[in-house]
Scaffold this active site. Structure first.
Site, PDB file in Angstrom:
ATOM      1  N   HIS A  97       0.868  -1.187   0.000  1.00 19.77           N
ATOM      2  CA  HIS A  97       0.000   0.000   0.000  1.00 19.77           C
ATOM      3  C   HIS A  97       0.898   1.228   0.000  1.00 19.77           C
ATOM      4  O   HIS A  97       1.810   1.329   0.810  1.00 19.77           O
ATOM      5  CB  HIS A  97      -0.892  -0.004   1.239  1.00 19.77           C
ATOM      6  N   HIS A 156       0.920   5.745  -1.007  1.00 20.86           N
ATOM      7  CA  HIS A 156       0.222   6.956  -1.454  1.00 20.86           C
ATOM      8  C   HIS A 156       1.062   7.595  -2.561  1.00 20.86           C
ATOM      9  O   HIS A 156       1.309   8.799  -2.553  1.00 20.86           O
ATOM     10  CB  HIS A 156       0.029   7.928  -0.287  1.00 20.86           C
TER      11      HIS A 156
END
Lengths: 232, 232, 232, 232
Positions: free
Chosen positions: B95, B97
């Site tokens: 994960h 950003h």
């Protein structure tokens, strides 16, 4: 080990690609040809750059057949082979998926000649061959990619000794040159003019192409018979 | 110390994220699963990458319960746990950003398949799950994030063994793969195709998606039964 | 030499600014306050980062008067002084001309809250104070810049303990925090959310702001009384 | 070897250009003048930066004639020579094809003054001379490029001691300063304000120029008679 010179040249050129920021992972390849021997050295397929050695380069003939090497050559080998076969003046080829060049290829548009940076290297828009026809894609795909490039040059009346780069529509850039070092250089130039043209058009969508007098001046001072750029 | 292999794999994968330019500070996490043991190793929450060691990885089961480790695991642990529980074929999850991927997530749009760079990795747009419903947000949020991902795959009829990445709307990318190394690789690929698609649409808002024949060709040559990319 | 702790903290924070890509040349400054002593340490004006030492930091009081130091303090010192004087909870301040943050300031627009990356740090748009009135500019300019910031917070009803960043219209970002390390962190976060919001709006000009349920969820999990991000 | 001081200054300035990300390959050059001797030192044409030494710098007079040096000087030497001849206050010149500056030149637009970062360095838009007339291009091109710059300054009533940068339309930036170090500094400033102005206009196409009171304030605090930026 045979063909030491082209192995070394192809190796060094491949290693330049990540250093110049032109490839992510293994998304690119460079090859160098030995015209006397009729073979070229190319990167093995899918091998990370940091693991490469000159000895790992694959020696391939103009029909795309492996002459020497235990690894599988780049999946784009047949494109390189055809370009060497058809264009006898080129000494090296580079294929990348560099970001801005690929963005123009995906936009299916040639890179417009907007300034002298571009004209220092070629006098026309960086051509963009249309996406390939389905029959070509389902056939001998990488070989047909070579034909797509060559035929687009013929249609536009371009000389691969003077225009040493192209975009293949929806795919990515191919560049070449008298040597593989020059092909790498052209790959970096293509990426930079792609980025500048993108920005210029964002700033001013109506910005015109470079006028012909400036195109010719910059080309001639670097490539004409009275060129005065560089150390002869 | 138990589970040395997944600790080491998760550690190495986490360290790759800043090296690949995919995370700022601690805005990302990677985990690796041991299917026999039914546990996975994941980054501790909020610890800077430069302070990480393999020993600091937290061992967690598929219900999101800490099995071993003194630190608090990543705040996204329950999302990882659910994906491992429901998708038994995946070996690692990442994960981030990352900038361009997150920008598409914030735009609430899938990343359109615009070229062969994309088709080399998946045959469809990178899906974008809609922002979560309020009931899910106020409930077991990170667990529900996992369901948001899984249900969007079901709605679209996608197979997580073939499409190994997603955007969660208004949030950011999640990627996975047979191993955590592959999940990191997919995180970098997602960011690059996100950037290229952004640029292509800026250059030519009407640029079409890649046609199906090219989608299939590039996917098959890398992933099909007769794949010829890489060293098998 | 006095005030060793804030000298060291301000020095280290200033050195982080070029490392994080937030300043070109000397276009930024950081300061750290000692609340007991009622003074703060700030970068000397116009000195290149590579030449800085902790001993070169200037010690200044809340009226902007130099208490210790032979060099001239940052030209923005009076802005720092006023913020420390009026906002008694902040421990450090950073001012940069970081590229994307400054671009939004020049556009005279707040940075819209478009995703969870933003909501992890604040629950509202990054405010943008209007360009200063001429009377303020021709007066005690840097001191008035402080008032411009403070008054814009009052108008919007914002608490500087919760919203730790602002753009000054046509100028650039200011950030702060409980410590100068946090102020540096916020400077980098501002730049990243500025970049992501820019890209999201380019991709989809109609992309909505993040909905309130997600805003609150992300803020609470990191900053609320039951926060579970990080190692407490 | 003669002219050691300007050789060293020109060498160091040239080496700064790739470090600051302002040039690709050899797309740029810097020169330093010795006003007493009436000569300047400039980069040899087309030599890669990593191979440069101070001894390789070419010594040239204001008519563009080589006074000392075995290599061919930069192809832009005559532009430098004319600027030194006509503008007796400048001590160094830099020419680059930096990406954002060149993009504005290709857009044939001045870089609008949008914020204080710009006003810290000049009080007007970065001027953009129109593309040269055909007669000039076919004549003594690089010498005429100098005239194009000088005449555009005259038309706009600009003083080269106060405005130390220009774009040549469809070509690229030229910058100068009291020393070649300052000229390099201005080349980097131009690139950064070009990037910020580009982004501001993308975010808000209607964003106004910086108002005059702020323009003057920022210019005066850094360059006016009561300047208080830096260590005098």
């Amino acid at each position: 080990m045979t063909h030491a010179a082209i192995r070394q040249a192809a190796y060094a050129a491949n290693m330049q690609l990540p250093e110049l920021g032109l490839v992510l992972f293994t998304f690119g390849n460079a090859s160098a040809v030995d015209r006397k021997a009729g073979v070229f050295a190319i990167k093995p397929s899918g091998v990370p750059y940091r693991e490469l050695t000159p000895e790992m380069m694959i020696i391939v003939d103009y029909e795309g057949r492996v002459v020497e090497g235990n690894l599988r050559p780049s999946s784009d080998t047949k494109t390189h082979a055809l370009l060497y076969k058809e264009w006898s003046n080129i000494g090296g080829i580079v294929h990348t998926h560099s970001t801005y060049g690929t963005a123009w290829a995906q936009a299916q548009l040639p890179i417009p000649i907007m300034g002298t940076t571009h004209a220092d290297h070629l006098t026309v828009d960086v051509p963009c061959a249309p996406p390939m026809a389905d029959a070509r894609i389902s056939g001998n795909y990488e070989h047909e990619t070579g034909w797509q490039i060559i035929e687009h040059f013929r249609e536009l009346g371009l000389d691969p000794s003077e225009v040493e780069m192209i975009l293949v529509g929806n795919h990515a850039p191919f560049t070449w040159g008298k040597s593989v070092e020059k092909a790498v250089y052209h790959a970096a130039v293509l990426e930079e003019v792609a980025r500048m043209a993108y920005l210029s058009r964002q700033i001013n969508p109506d910005a015109p192409r470079l006028k012909e007098s400036l195109v010719q001046k910059h080309w001639q001072r670097k490539h004409g018979k009275d060129a005065y750029y560089g150390q002869q």
